[in-house]
Enzyme design. Structure first.
Site, PDB file in Angstrom:
ATOM      1  N   HIS A  23      45.244  38.433  43.187  1.00 30.43           N
ATOM      2  CA  HIS A  23      44.828  39.820  42.936  1.00 30.43           C
ATOM      3  C   HIS A  23      43.838  39.895  41.778  1.00 30.43           C
ATOM      4  O   HIS A  23      42.768  40.505  41.890  1.00 30.43           O
ATOM      5  CB  HIS A  23      46.090  40.648  42.626  1.00 30.43           C
ATOM      6  CG  HIS A  23      45.838  42.042  42.158  1.00 30.43           C
ATOM      7  ND1 HIS A  23      46.094  43.160  42.929  1.00 30.43           N
ATOM      8  CD2 HIS A  23      45.377  42.530  40.969  1.00 30.43           C
ATOM      9  CE1 HIS A  23      45.792  44.251  42.254  1.00 30.43           C
ATOM     10  NE2 HIS A  23      45.354  43.897  41.059  1.00 30.43           N
ATOM     11  N   GLU A  24      44.187  39.270  40.659  1.00 30.40           N
ATOM     12  CA  GLU A  24      43.351  39.380  39.464  1.00 30.40           C
ATOM     13  C   GLU A  24      42.060  38.574  39.589  1.00 30.40           C
ATOM     14  O   GLU A  24      40.977  39.059  39.263  1.00 30.40           O
ATOM     15  CB  GLU A  24      44.137  38.930  38.224  1.00 30.40           C
ATOM     16  CG  GLU A  24      45.388  39.741  37.940  1.00 30.40           C
ATOM     17  CD  GLU A  24      45.124  41.196  37.606  1.00 30.40           C
ATOM     18  OE1 GLU A  24      43.957  41.551  37.350  1.00 30.40           O
ATOM     19  OE2 GLU A  24      46.075  41.994  37.613  1.00 30.40           O
ATOM     20  N   HIS A  32      40.025  41.585  42.043  1.00 30.36           N
ATOM     21  CA  HIS A  32      39.128  42.295  41.128  1.00 30.36           C
ATOM     22  C   HIS A  32      37.856  41.501  40.845  1.00 30.36           C
ATOM     23  O   HIS A  32      36.847  42.084  40.441  1.00 30.36           O
ATOM     24  CB  HIS A  32      39.852  42.573  39.805  1.00 30.36           C
ATOM     25  CG  HIS A  32      40.948  43.593  39.922  1.00 30.36           C
ATOM     26  ND1 HIS A  32      40.771  44.802  40.563  1.00 30.36           N
ATOM     27  CD2 HIS A  32      42.237  43.586  39.475  1.00 30.36           C
ATOM     28  CE1 HIS A  32      41.901  45.489  40.507  1.00 30.36           C
ATOM     29  NE2 HIS A  32      42.796  44.785  39.852  1.00 30.36           N
ATOM     30  N   GLU A  69      42.857  48.993  43.376  1.00 27.46           N
ATOM     31  CA  GLU A  69      44.110  48.224  43.374  1.00 27.46           C
ATOM     32  C   GLU A  69      44.477  47.815  44.797  1.00 27.46           C
ATOM     33  O   GLU A  69      44.977  46.708  45.026  1.00 27.46           O
ATOM     34  CB  GLU A  69      45.236  49.047  42.739  1.00 27.46           C
ATOM     35  CG  GLU A  69      45.048  49.355  41.262  1.00 27.46           C
ATOM     36  CD  GLU A  69      44.859  48.108  40.407  1.00 27.46           C
ATOM     37  OE1 GLU A  69      45.415  47.047  40.745  1.00 27.46           O
ATOM     38  OE2 GLU A  69      44.125  48.186  39.405  1.00 27.46           O
TER      39      GLU A  69
END
Length: 750
Positions: free
Chosen positions: A479-480, A484, A537
């Protein structure tokens, strides 16, 4: 059906308590059925939210990591931590009108010692249950930096009756000395803290049935949007500001800083038909102390990058110039793999109903070398993994700038809540041209137990508990770093007219030329407004779930555990369905809005998997403890076929609409999956019946002893532990500066 309502008797005495507060207390007990609170939201009556006395506490223990770093590193961490906590007082002013007053009140009240105060309260007739209710409310206010939950933005109210609340205040040993301040705070907040009907129920604009202290109480959403246009036209960042309306078409834009002046746009502007006074010096008392401690930390910096980074922070806080904070983040990115990782500033915009003003946070953490090595390996393979994402190279950065990615043990996270992972900075231009950093906060993971697992089939519960942290580690990492960290924005240079994409590139969903691209200085945040948080998100989560279907990330993060890979991926995908169900408690039926970005994102992905059909996700309705219940079932054999295909199509469109800046299409697309239909309302009612209180977070403190040694202080995982940690975190029992600052401006936000 006829219900016998069990009505608890109101307090016998209401002396010293307003009739409004007393009436609120009486009403809060009038809808109980067989000892169980009804889901009164579903009866079109707003439900009061108490901090239940059985709420548990998670301690983010960093004692072992603390003992492994050097004396110099400890001193650096100590002063940076003090700077962070001093400035974190700002968060209370960004929450609600009453939050700063409560923050001052509880630190003063409990400073004499919790057990000593309890003994006095018991003599005054406070029951054990009422004492626990006071502790629960006080601990939650301190940890959330106010009386609205940091996760969900919903107000929680005291369960203790108003008169009993006052009795505890007046029996404190500090009451005699600080009687005037204590009663001033109490009289200012005693009514409002018990109110939870709209607009008091959630954070938001007043004309949208909410409350916010980013804006004065007389500001409308339309006016805030109008001033946002002014800020963009004048190139003034709103990130570290609050906005007040002084009179009709007269506005006051206040920048957070120690000093006033010294910026070209700090003046009175005549813009269209408005007068806008731009002034810095907001939150000066708190930022002054932060700067003092940052200056002290310079002497203990590990390298020149850290020295220059600290100097940029200081310059930023002195006058509030956001370009100086950008400079600090550019240097921060270059400080690769430090033993003590830190950052500070106005960072996340979740709390602002317009999504452009940021909440303060500052953190100090220590590297977890074993997990960090795995994340470093993931970074080295990131470029190859990005190629697997379901969009073409036209929508991806030409060069992936490899970030620093470390796993950390949190020592300090000064703000309203500690996240599991971070991808910073949030400045799109810095991320696109310089890069970014990722961190995994390993001691912030809440671990499930048999008591708190809900909606998981009994055959999967053991697996869910066993692989919870592994699956979270997998998802946070992807995810990070690749969520992103992937993608680009299609933009035009306003000065040259040059596009950063081929002129003949067509919108794949309309077949027409792309006309919605971003202008110079425009960001995804400014284009998509408040939608940008749940949207981004969701995009990052979708990237994580999509890439978990490939063996490469598993081989990097779980090498040697090949026999467990399928179980880890199964539990990772299972978790998004469970999060989607549990997240329904954060859906506001009256406003039909999601109150938390991350749960909105989880729900959207769950709906994507439900729409995939073919038995991928199903619900099984049953009874548990005599109440309706639902169990989510995920066919693990279809994750990498049906699930992956559905997520691929969804993620591709979600990403491309962001990349081309098509807000209207993106809004409609996201809205479709965010909608809560009749079946989901039924499931929501079930989740409310089986709701478990969200845990409070507890952090240790750093204390300097007389010999100059820095000691890490741990606390018991109780309400008392949370309260004690905040009392000992600050030097003074009565925070006169914070009280005076709140008193001087409180009426503007009431």
């Amino acid at each position: 059906l006829f219900f016998f309502l069990m009505i608890r008797r109101p307090p016998r005495s209401t002396q010293g308590v307003s009739s409004a507060a007393s009436d609120v207390y009486k009403r809060q007990y009038q809808r109980r059925v067989h000892g169980i609170y009804l889901d009164i939201k579903d009866m079109s009556i707003p439900q009061k939210d108490f901090i239940q006395v059985e709420t548990s506490v998670d301690f983010q223990d960093a004692a072992a990591a603390w003992n492994l770093i050097t004396k110099k590193e400890q001193l650096y961490a100590y002063y940076f931590s003090k700077a962070s906590w001093e400035a974190a007082k700002i968060c209370t002013f960004q929450r609600s009108y009453e939050s700063p007053g409560l923050f001052v009140l509880f630190r003063l009240l409990f400073s004499e010692g919790i057990e000593q105060l309890k003994a006095k309260a018991m003599k005054k007739g406070i029951s054990e249950e009422e004492w626990k209710q006071m502790l629960a409310y006080s601990a939650a206010v301190l940890q959330n930096c106010g009386n609205y939950k940091s996760f969900g933005d919903k107000k929680f109210v005291p369960q203790i009756p108003p008169q009993k609340f006052l009795d505890i205040l007046t029996c404190s040993s500090n009451f005699a000395e600080f009687n005037e301040a204590i009663m001033d705070i109490w009289n200012s907040v005693k009514d409002v803290i018990y109110l939870s009907d709209p607009p008091f129920q959630t954070l938001g604009f007043r004309d949208a049935n909410g409350l916010t202290s980013y804006y004065s109480a007389n500001m409308t959403k339309a006016e805030a949007i109008k001033i946002k246009e002014f800020e963009q036209a004048e190139h003034i960042s709103p990130i570290n500001t609050r906005l007040l309306k002084l009179a009709e078409k007269v506005y006051w834009l206040r920048l957070a800083s120690v000093e006033k002046g010294n910026l070209p746009y700090v003046k009175t502007h005549q813009w269209k038909d408005c007068q806008i006074i731009v002034e810095n010096g907001e939150f000066s008392p708190f930022l002054k102390k932060a700067v003092e401690n940052l200056k002290k930390s310079v002497d203990y910096a590990a390298n020149d990058n850290q020295v220059q980074m600290l100097k940029a922070y200081i310059e930023h806080f002195l006058y509030g110039d956001m370009e100086k904070h950008k400079d600090s983040q550019k240097i921060w990115i270059k400080d690769v793999n430090p033993t003590v990782e830190t950052d500070i500033g106005f960072i996340e915009t979740y709390v602002d109903p317009l999504g452009v003003r940021a909440e303060f946070e500052g953190f100090v953490s220590i590297v977890n070398k074993d997990e960090s090595q795995k994340l470093f390996s993931l970074v080295t393979h990131a470029s190859e993994l990005i190629k697997k994402l379901p969009w073409g190279p036209q929508y991806e950065k030409e060069e992936f700038k490899k970030p620093d990615f470390t796993s950390l043990e949190v020592v300090t996270f000064a703000g309203s809540e500690t996240p599991l992972g971070i991808c910073l900075p949030n400045y799109d231009d810095v991320r696109q041209t310089v890069g970014y950093k990722n961190v995994n906060l390993s001691n912030a993971y809440p671990l499930p137990t048999l008591k708190n697992v809900r909606f998981v089939h009994e055959s999967d519960i053991d697996l869910y508990i066993k692989y919870f942290k592994d699956s979270e580690f997998l998802l946070v990492a992807l995810h990070e770093l690749l969520g992103h960290g992937s993608g680009k924005l299609l933009q035009v240079d306003d000065k040259t007219g040059k596009l950063n994409f081929p002129e003949d590139l067509k919108n794949p969903y309309t077949g027409q030329p792309i006309t919605t691209y971003y202008k110079s200085g425009e960001t995804f945040d400014s284009r998509f407004g408040h939608l940008h948080s749940p949207y981004e998100e969701c995009r990052a989560d979708s990237v994580a779930y999509f890439l978990s279907c490939f063996n490469e990330p598993m081989d990097i993060l779980f090498k040697g555990r090949e026999s467990e890979w399928d179980d880890i991926v199964y539990m990772a995908w299972h978790s998004i369905v469970i999060c989607g169900i549990k997240g329904l408690e954060h859906f506001n039926i009256e406003s039909k809005q999601w109150m938390q970005a991350h749960v909105n994102a989880a729900y959207v992905i769950m709906k994507v998997l439900l729409e995939a059909k073919d038995g991928l996700v199903t619900f099984e309705y049953c009874q548990r403890e005599g109440k309706d219940y639902v169990v989510a079932k995920l066919d693990r054999t279809k994750i990498k076929t049906v699930g992956k295909a559905a997520l691929s199509a969804f993620l591709s469109k979600l990403h491309i609409l962001k990349a081309i800046g098509d807000f209207e299409a993106g809004k409609e697309f996201f809205k479709h999956y965010s909608e809560v239909d009749e079946e989901m309302l039924k499931i929501r009612q079930i989740t409310m019946m089986h709701k478990i209180p969200r845990k409070l977070q507890l952090q240790g403190n750093l204390m300097m002893e007389k010999n100059g040694e820095i000691k890490y202080i741990s606390y018991e995982k109780t309400f008392e532990g949370v309260i004690k940690s905040y009392v000992e975190r600050y030097d003074e029992a009565f925070d006169s500066e914070m009280y005076s600052y709140w008193k001087a401006q409180k009426e503007l936000f009431k």
